[in-house]
Motif scaffolding. Structure first.
Motif, PDB file in Angstrom:
ATOM      1  N   LEU A 303       0.826  -1.214   0.000  1.00 45.75           N
ATOM      2  CA  LEU A 303       0.000   0.000   0.000  1.00 45.75           C
ATOM      3  C   LEU A 303       0.863   1.268   0.000  1.00 45.75           C
ATOM      4  N   ILE A 304       1.993   1.207   0.671  1.00 54.22           N
ATOM      5  CA  ILE A 304       2.914   2.359   0.655  1.00 54.22           C
ATOM      6  C   ILE A 304       3.419   2.610  -0.766  1.00 54.22           C
ATOM      7  N   LEU A 305       3.780   1.545  -1.485  1.00 59.22           N
ATOM      8  CA  LEU A 305       4.247   1.691  -2.862  1.00 59.22           C
ATOM      9  C   LEU A 305       3.142   2.242  -3.756  1.00 59.22           C
ATOM     10  N   VAL A 306       1.898   1.808  -3.531  1.00 56.09           N
ATOM     11  CA  VAL A 306       0.774   2.320  -4.324  1.00 56.09           C
ATOM     12  C   VAL A 306       0.640   3.824  -4.139  1.00 56.09           C
ATOM     13  N   ILE A 307       0.736   4.293  -2.885  1.00 57.41           N
ATOM     14  CA  ILE A 307       0.606   5.734  -2.623  1.00 57.41           C
ATOM     15  C   ILE A 307       1.752   6.503  -3.279  1.00 57.41           C
ATOM     16  N   LEU A 308       2.967   5.983  -3.183  1.00 53.53           N
ATOM     17  CA  LEU A 308       4.127   6.702  -3.693  1.00 53.53           C
ATOM     18  C   LEU A 308       4.210   6.687  -5.213  1.00 53.53           C
ATOM     19  N   LEU A 309       3.713   5.609  -5.861  1.00 53.43           N
ATOM     20  CA  LEU A 309       3.915   5.453  -7.300  1.00 53.43           C
ATOM     21  C   LEU A 309       2.658   5.653  -8.125  1.00 53.43           C
ATOM     22  N   LEU A 310       1.491   5.267  -7.584  1.00 56.60           N
ATOM     23  CA  LEU A 310       0.281   5.225  -8.403  1.00 56.60           C
ATOM     24  C   LEU A 310      -0.815   6.179  -7.938  1.00 56.60           C
ATOM     25  N   ALA A 311      -0.536   7.008  -6.953  1.00 65.49           N
ATOM     26  CA  ALA A 311      -1.575   7.878  -6.401  1.00 65.49           C
ATOM     27  C   ALA A 311      -2.264   8.752  -7.442  1.00 65.49           C
ATOM     28  N   PRO A 312      -1.530   9.354  -8.411  1.00 71.35           N
ATOM     29  CA  PRO A 312      -2.236  10.218  -9.382  1.00 71.35           C
ATOM     30  C   PRO A 312      -3.297   9.487 -10.197  1.00 71.35           C
ATOM     31  N   LEU A 313      -3.095   8.175 -10.446  1.00 69.67           N
ATOM     32  CA  LEU A 313      -4.062   7.423 -11.242  1.00 69.67           C
ATOM     33  C   LEU A 313      -5.391   7.234 -10.514  1.00 69.67           C
ATOM     34  N   ALA A 314      -5.359   7.319  -9.192  1.00 70.04           N
ATOM     35  CA  ALA A 314      -6.578   7.081  -8.408  1.00 70.04           C
ATOM     36  C   ALA A 314      -7.607   8.179  -8.584  1.00 70.04           C
ATOM     37  N   ALA A 315      -7.179   9.346  -9.076  1.00 66.89           N
ATOM     38  CA  ALA A 315      -8.119  10.464  -9.231  1.00 66.89           C
ATOM     39  C   ALA A 315      -9.240  10.135 -10.201  1.00 66.89           C
ATOM     40  N   ALA A 316      -8.990   9.196 -11.120  1.00 64.51           N
ATOM     41  CA  ALA A 316     -10.004   8.878 -12.132  1.00 64.51           C
ATOM     42  C   ALA A 316     -10.966   7.786 -11.695  1.00 64.51           C
ATOM     43  N   ILE A 317     -10.809   7.228 -10.497  1.00 61.60           N
ATOM     44  CA  ILE A 317     -11.685   6.142 -10.043  1.00 61.60           C
ATOM     45  C   ILE A 317     -13.083   6.679  -9.775  1.00 61.60           C
ATOM     46  N   PRO A 318     -14.119   6.129 -10.408  1.00 59.23           N
ATOM     47  CA  PRO A 318     -15.494   6.593 -10.143  1.00 59.23           C
ATOM     48  C   PRO A 318     -15.955   6.176  -8.738  1.00 59.23           C
ATOM     49  N   LEU A 319     -16.627   7.070  -8.078  1.00 58.77           N
ATOM     50  CA  LEU A 319     -17.144   6.752  -6.746  1.00 58.77           C
ATOM     51  C   LEU A 319     -18.212   5.665  -6.809  1.00 58.77           C
ATOM     52  N   CYS A 320     -18.924   5.595  -7.923  1.00 60.44           N
ATOM     53  CA  CYS A 320     -19.965   4.573  -8.039  1.00 60.44           C
ATOM     54  C   CYS A 320     -19.366   3.174  -8.028  1.00 60.44           C
ATOM     55  N   CYS A 321     -18.123   3.033  -8.500  1.00 58.79           N
ATOM     56  CA  CYS A 321     -17.454   1.735  -8.459  1.00 58.79           C
ATOM     57  C   CYS A 321     -17.177   1.327  -7.020  1.00 58.79           C
ATOM     58  N   LEU A 322     -16.736   2.276  -6.208  1.00 60.72           N
ATOM     59  CA  LEU A 322     -16.500   1.974  -4.792  1.00 60.72           C
ATOM     60  C   LEU A 322     -17.818   1.677  -4.076  1.00 60.72           C
ATOM     61  N   SER A 323     -18.899   2.329  -4.496  1.00 58.27           N
ATOM     62  CA  SER A 323     -20.217   2.017  -3.918  1.00 58.27           C
ATOM     63  C   SER A 323     -20.642   0.598  -4.268  1.00 58.27           C
ATOM     64  N   ALA A 324     -20.333   0.157  -5.492  1.00 56.06           N
ATOM     65  CA  ALA A 324     -20.643  -1.218  -5.873  1.00 56.06           C
ATOM     66  C   ALA A 324     -19.864  -2.206  -5.002  1.00 56.06           C
ATOM     67  N   VAL A 325     -18.614  -1.868  -4.698  1.00 51.12           N
ATOM     68  CA  VAL A 325     -17.815  -2.710  -3.798  1.00 51.12           C
ATOM     69  C   VAL A 325     -18.499  -2.805  -2.433  1.00 51.12           C
ATOM     70  N   LEU A 326     -19.021  -1.685  -1.945  1.00 56.45           N
ATOM     71  CA  LEU A 326     -19.675  -1.689  -0.639  1.00 56.45           C
ATOM     72  C   LEU A 326     -21.033  -2.386  -0.687  1.00 56.45           C
ATOM     73  N   PHE A 327     -21.689  -2.384  -1.843  1.00 54.41           N
ATOM     74  CA  PHE A 327     -22.909  -3.188  -1.987  1.00 54.41           C
ATOM     75  C   PHE A 327     -22.599  -4.660  -1.717  1.00 54.41           C
ATOM     76  N   VAL A 328     -21.512  -5.145  -2.285  1.00 55.34           N
ATOM     77  CA  VAL A 328     -21.120  -6.544  -2.093  1.00 55.34           C
ATOM     78  C   VAL A 328     -20.711  -6.782  -0.642  1.00 55.34           C
ATOM     79  N   VAL A 329     -19.992  -5.832  -0.074  1.00 56.99           N
ATOM     80  CA  VAL A 329     -19.612  -5.946   1.338  1.00 56.99           C
ATOM     81  C   VAL A 329     -20.855  -6.039   2.217  1.00 56.99           C
ATOM     82  N   ALA A 330     -21.846  -5.188   1.941  1.00 59.22           N
ATOM     83  CA  ALA A 330     -23.084  -5.206   2.728  1.00 59.22           C
ATOM     84  C   ALA A 330     -23.803  -6.546   2.578  1.00 59.22           C
TER      85      ALA A 330
END
Length: 528
Positions: A303-330
């Motif tokens: 996770l440290i490497l992800v923050i240091l190397l790939l953090a800028p790419l995370a800006a494009a992640i749709p919030l609805c995708c993370l909501s779908a992940v939480l639907f499955v978690v629920a």
């Protein structure tokens, strides 16, 4: 592998809790390192979890992210105190219907709470209560964003079918990558992303910072801190039990609470918030061959490497995708098949406790739900225990007993007590023995099947002895267990009964009764 699974979950849980996505990553990094080093489970993976969302989102709404971090810090201290006081085993006694009820309730709260980002809704202001939020979301359904909903359904489909067919790559990561690529290529209007909502994720690690705390904040956050500590203790110990079953290990529950406490003390000092043992990540860790705490350290390193190397790419992640992940978690948290099986097969009292805990969790408060659920379950258990205690007249055909009991005028009664003589059963003892006809000259009370006696039971026994002695009758206590005899001696009941009336066996008691009757019969009448 577990780090790959933790990446989307940590961000999703952070956003749902009212924090920034990078704070979820900071929490996962710090918590995994410290619980691996100081916890009582060799393969436990800790971090933000879905169980916390219902609690943390309310704390954040009321006290802000700074208040959440202070409450987490206090909860960490409480968890350490739990561990030092060796309360790990006590927390395990929370009944299963209570755990299933509040877990299902939290799942419903998570599910409804994600409608906004899943459907791209713009709900109006609402209160903090579940029904207020639900009504606000229902009112906003006409403003559904089709592009957002389409991306969310795509991610949900990948998560659903990927769990069956993707063996090597975690389905949440696949869903996150595909949804992000589609949004980047198509640039759908109105689709919220991490970049549009939070400005992206910083490409740096957090620095140490101690939050400024006032006494007013401490007093106002004591309740939330205990909520976090209680839920964290339950969740981490449940995860530890799962880990033991999968890996064949044996965890130290008290050390696990200390480790979780240290993690929750440190996490807010490095930009994070509340963490606990994560069942899904721990299971993934074990399935991929983890056998030591080193796996937790590798997870944090990834996770440290992800923050240091790939953090800028995370800006494009749709919030609805993370909501779908939480639907499955629920859905996974709800354990709906298990709930249905319990409702069908469990005793009605357990079903009532489950439903009561569920509805209180959803519509009132998690702590209220757990407290009420445990109290009601305990009361029902005590009633069942009291019903299981038997105080019955001796039924036997041995010659000695037949000889003694054949004639009513001989006044000998024999009763046996089976079960713990505690406050729930004391009334049954009093009610049963009150039916003995007076004047009875001797009561033989068999107590070999009484495993323990409490203060109420001692008092009931003492009052019964006094009542019989007032009527000129004697009481013999037979087959007392050492622990019960010790308590009766301490309470002075043995002295009232008389040491000579404490008998080891029924045969001996019957023999003494016959001898005393013969001696009484041989005495000349008074005045002769």
């Amino acid at each position: 592998m577990v780090g790959v699974v933790a990446l989307p979950l940590a961000m999703a849980f952070a956003i749902a809790s009212g924090a920034r996505p990078e704070q979820g990553l900071y929490t996962a990094i710090v918590a995994a390192i410290l619980t691996s080093l100081f916890g009582g489970t060799r393969v436990q993976i800790s971090g933000p979890t879905g169980a916390f969302i219902a609690v943390l989102s309310i704390i954040t709404a009321q006290h802000g992210i700074a208040g959440l971090q202070i409450a987490t810090l206090m909860a960490g201290m409480i968890l350490v105190a739990f561990g030092v006081a060796r309360l790990g085993a006590v927390i395990k006694y929370i009944p299963n219907p209570v755990i299933v009820g509040f877990t299902a309730g939290i799942a419903v709260i998570i599910f409804v709470g994600q409608w906004k980002d899943f459907f791209g809704l713009s709900p109006g202001p609402s209160g903090l209560h579940f029904h207020e939020k639900l009504w606000s979301l229902i009112a906003a359904l006409p403003s559904i964003n089709l592009a957002t909903t389409g991306l969310a359904l795509l991610a949900l489909g990948i998560l659903t079918f990927g769990a069956r067919y993707l063996r090597r790559i975690p389905a949440p990561l696949v869903a996150l990558v595909i949804a992000t690529v589609v949004q980047t290529l198509c640039q759908f209007k109105g689709v919220a992303t991490i970049g549009s909502a939070f400005g992206g994720i910083p490409r740096t690690l957090p620095s140490f910072s101690f939050p400024s705390v006032t006494m007013a904040q401490v007093f106002s956050l004591v309740g939330p801190a205990f909520t976090i500590a209680l839920l964290g203790a339950i969740e981490s110990l449940l995860s530890a039990v799962v880990a033991d079953g999968m890996a064949g290990t044996r965890h130290d529950s008290n050390q696990e609470l200390i480790g979780q406490g240290i993690a929750n003390i440190a996490a807010p000092l490095f930009g994070g918030f509340a963490a606990t043992g994560a069942i899904a990540r721990t299971a993934t860790n074990i399935r991929n061959g983890a056998t030591s705490p080193l796996a937790g350290l590798v997870h944090s390193g990834f996770l440290i490497l992800v923050i240091l190397l790939l953090a800028p790419l995370a800006a494009a992640i749709p919030l609805c995708c993370l909501s779908a992940v939480l639907f499955v978690v629920a859905w996974n948290m709800s354990e709906l098949p298990h709930v249905i099986r319990l409702v069908r097969t469990a005793p009605k009292t357990d079903v009532a406790v489950l439903l009561l805990t569920f509805f209180l969790t959803v519509f009132v408060d998690l702590v209220v739900a757990v407290n009420v659920g445990v109290i009601v379950a305990a009361l029902l258990f005590m009633r069942r225990m009291a019903d299981a205690v038997n105080v019955e007249q001796q039924v036997d055909t041995t010659a000695t007993i037949v000889d003694l009991l054949a004639k009513p005028d001989r006044g000998v009664v024999i009763y046996s007590i089976e079960g713990p003589l505690f406050f729930g059963a004391a009334e049954k003892l009093e009610r049963t023995l009150a039916h003995i006809q007076r004047p009875a000259t001797t009561l033989i009370l068999r107590m070999g099947n009484v495993p323990f006696i409490d203060a109420t039971g001692i008092n009931a026994l003492e009052e019964m002895v006094k009542d019989f002695k007032r009527h000129g009758a004697s009481v013999l206590l037979v087959e007392l267990r050492p622990n019960v005899r010790y308590k009766l001696e301490r309470a002075g009941v043995i002295a009232q009964v008389g040491e000579e009336h404490i008998i080891d066996t029924l045969d001996h008691a019957l023999h003494l009764t016959k001898q005393s009757r013969k001696a009484a019969a041989a005495k000349p009448p008074v005045g002769v």
